[in-house]
Design a protein around this motif. Structure first.
Motif, PDB file in Angstrom:
ATOM      1  N   GLY A 129      23.233  49.386  37.732  1.00 53.36           N
ATOM      2  CA  GLY A 129      23.038  49.466  39.172  1.00 53.36           C
ATOM      3  C   GLY A 129      24.300  49.025  39.898  1.00 53.36           C
ATOM      4  O   GLY A 129      24.596  49.478  40.991  1.00 53.36           O
ATOM      5  N   GLU A 130      25.052  48.133  39.253  1.00 52.99           N
ATOM      6  CA  GLU A 130      26.321  47.641  39.792  1.00 52.99           C
ATOM      7  C   GLU A 130      27.522  48.175  39.005  1.00 52.99           C
ATOM      8  O   GLU A 130      28.559  48.465  39.573  1.00 52.99           O
ATOM      9  CB  GLU A 130      26.353  46.105  39.753  1.00 52.99           C
ATOM     10  N   LYS A 131      27.368  48.242  37.680  1.00 56.53           N
ATOM     11  CA  LYS A 131      28.471  48.641  36.815  1.00 56.53           C
ATOM     12  C   LYS A 131      28.019  49.721  35.848  1.00 56.53           C
ATOM     13  O   LYS A 131      26.854  49.801  35.479  1.00 56.53           O
ATOM     14  CB  LYS A 131      28.966  47.441  35.987  1.00 56.53           C
ATOM     15  N   HIS A 132      28.984  50.534  35.417  1.00 56.88           N
ATOM     16  CA  HIS A 132      28.742  51.507  34.350  1.00 56.88           C
ATOM     17  C   HIS A 132      29.288  50.921  33.052  1.00 56.88           C
ATOM     18  O   HIS A 132      30.332  50.256  33.046  1.00 56.88           O
ATOM     19  CB  HIS A 132      29.442  52.834  34.653  1.00 56.88           C
ATOM     20  N   PHE A 133      28.588  51.181  31.954  1.00 52.13           N
ATOM     21  CA  PHE A 133      29.040  50.672  30.658  1.00 52.13           C
ATOM     22  C   PHE A 133      28.612  51.643  29.565  1.00 52.13           C
ATOM     23  O   PHE A 133      27.784  52.523  29.777  1.00 52.13           O
ATOM     24  CB  PHE A 133      28.491  49.262  30.391  1.00 52.13           C
ATOM     25  N   HIS A 134      29.180  51.466  28.380  1.00 53.86           N
ATOM     26  CA  HIS A 134      28.968  52.358  27.250  1.00 53.86           C
ATOM     27  C   HIS A 134      27.903  51.800  26.296  1.00 53.86           C
ATOM     28  O   HIS A 134      27.851  50.600  26.059  1.00 53.86           O
ATOM     29  CB  HIS A 134      30.269  52.553  26.470  1.00 53.86           C
ATOM     30  N   GLN A 135      27.103  52.720  25.757  1.00 54.31           N
ATOM     31  CA  GLN A 135      26.153  52.373  24.708  1.00 54.31           C
ATOM     32  C   GLN A 135      26.275  53.403  23.596  1.00 54.31           C
ATOM     33  O   GLN A 135      26.317  54.602  23.857  1.00 54.31           O
ATOM     34  CB  GLN A 135      24.718  52.364  25.220  1.00 54.31           C
ATOM     35  N   MET A 136      26.300  52.926  22.362  1.00 52.44           N
ATOM     36  CA  MET A 136      26.320  53.804  21.209  1.00 52.44           C
ATOM     37  C   MET A 136      25.179  53.416  20.284  1.00 52.44           C
ATOM     38  O   MET A 136      25.082  52.271  19.858  1.00 52.44           O
ATOM     39  CB  MET A 136      27.656  53.681  20.471  1.00 52.44           C
ATOM     40  N   VAL A 137      24.296  54.367  20.034  1.00 52.99           N
ATOM     41  CA  VAL A 137      23.205  54.196  19.080  1.00 52.99           C
ATOM     42  C   VAL A 137      23.658  54.877  17.793  1.00 52.99           C
ATOM     43  O   VAL A 137      24.143  56.004  17.822  1.00 52.99           O
ATOM     44  CB  VAL A 137      21.901  54.846  19.597  1.00 52.99           C
ATOM     45  N   PHE A 138      23.505  54.186  16.666  1.00 57.12           N
ATOM     46  CA  PHE A 138      23.998  54.700  15.400  1.00 57.12           C
ATOM     47  C   PHE A 138      22.880  55.150  14.480  1.00 57.12           C
ATOM     48  O   PHE A 138      21.842  54.502  14.361  1.00 57.12           O
ATOM     49  CB  PHE A 138      24.824  53.635  14.674  1.00 57.12           C
ATOM     50  N   ASP A 139      23.134  56.239  13.784  1.00 57.53           N
ATOM     51  CA  ASP A 139      22.226  56.765  12.774  1.00 57.53           C
ATOM     52  C   ASP A 139      22.383  55.950  11.491  1.00 57.53           C
ATOM     53  O   ASP A 139      23.395  55.307  11.269  1.00 57.53           O
ATOM     54  CB  ASP A 139      22.583  58.227  12.496  1.00 57.53           C
ATOM     55  N   MET A 140      21.363  56.014  10.657  1.00 56.58           N
ATOM     56  CA  MET A 140      21.468  55.442   9.311  1.00 56.58           C
ATOM     57  C   MET A 140      21.176  56.495   8.265  1.00 56.58           C
ATOM     58  O   MET A 140      21.223  56.233   7.078  1.00 56.58           O
ATOM     59  CB  MET A 140      20.536  54.251   9.141  1.00 56.58           C
TER      60      MET A 140
END
Length: 190
Positions: A129-140
């Protein structure tokens, strides 16, 4: 990822958790941090059942608030933040997500959220809502494997350059989502 399934957990700690890790003093002991002193990065590691207990929140906040000067920080956890398209029950709880979003808003130098649980590779640029950030979901990579046999068939290596704010991922094993065995993003929290 599923560290709560190891019994006893102490048998695997020497392989999974760095000796320099600092655990919560709270009785649940369900979070820790460790510092990469060479590159000035603090990794906040949150346990699978973080949502079940909020008693560690002051400790975790202080780990970020009082990190050494110039350090960047990242979250490693089991459940992803909700990207707006997933069912709530496959993500970190909304209360825990709101708390973590508040920390991302308050403290600079956030590198990203790195997690699992969904057994897929998915990159998202999320917003507090204030900042943008990165998320990475990893496969197994358990596709085609008996569901009772949950041994992962792929490994992802994370490389972070805190000076250029470049984050690269290298995959050993299957890689359905991305075109190569290496992908990246540049820029931390915006």
């Amino acid at each position: 990822n599923h560290d709560n399934h190891l019994s006893p957990l102490s048998d695997a700690l020497e392989y999974l958790v760095p000796k320099s890790a600092h655990h919560t003093v709270h009785q649940y002991n369900n979070a820790y941090y460790y510092d990469n002193k060479k590159y000035g990065i603090r990794f906040i590691v949150l346990h699978h059942y973080l949502y079940a207990n909020s008693g560690i929140r002051d400790e975790v906040k202080n780990w970020i608030k009082y990190k050494p000067s110039g350090y960047k920080w990242a979250i490693l956890e089991h459940y992803p933040f909700n990207n707006g398209t997933w069912e709530e029950d496959v993500c970190i709880g909304s209360d825990a997500q709101a708390w973590l979003f508040g920390l991302i808003d308050e403290y600079s130098g956030f590198i990203g959220n790195f997690c699992g649980h969904l057994h897929l590779d998915k990159y998202d640029l999320l917003s507090t809502g204030e900042k943008h950030f990165h998320q990475m979901v990893f496969d197994m990579d358990t596709k085609g494997i008996d569901p009772d046999d949950m041994y992962g068939q792929c490994i992802t290596i994370l490389s972070i350059n805190p000076t250029t704010e470049n984050v690269k991922f290298y995959r050993i094993g299957r890689n359905d989502t991305f075109d190569s065995n290496q992908w990246e993003y540049t820029g931390f929290t915006k």
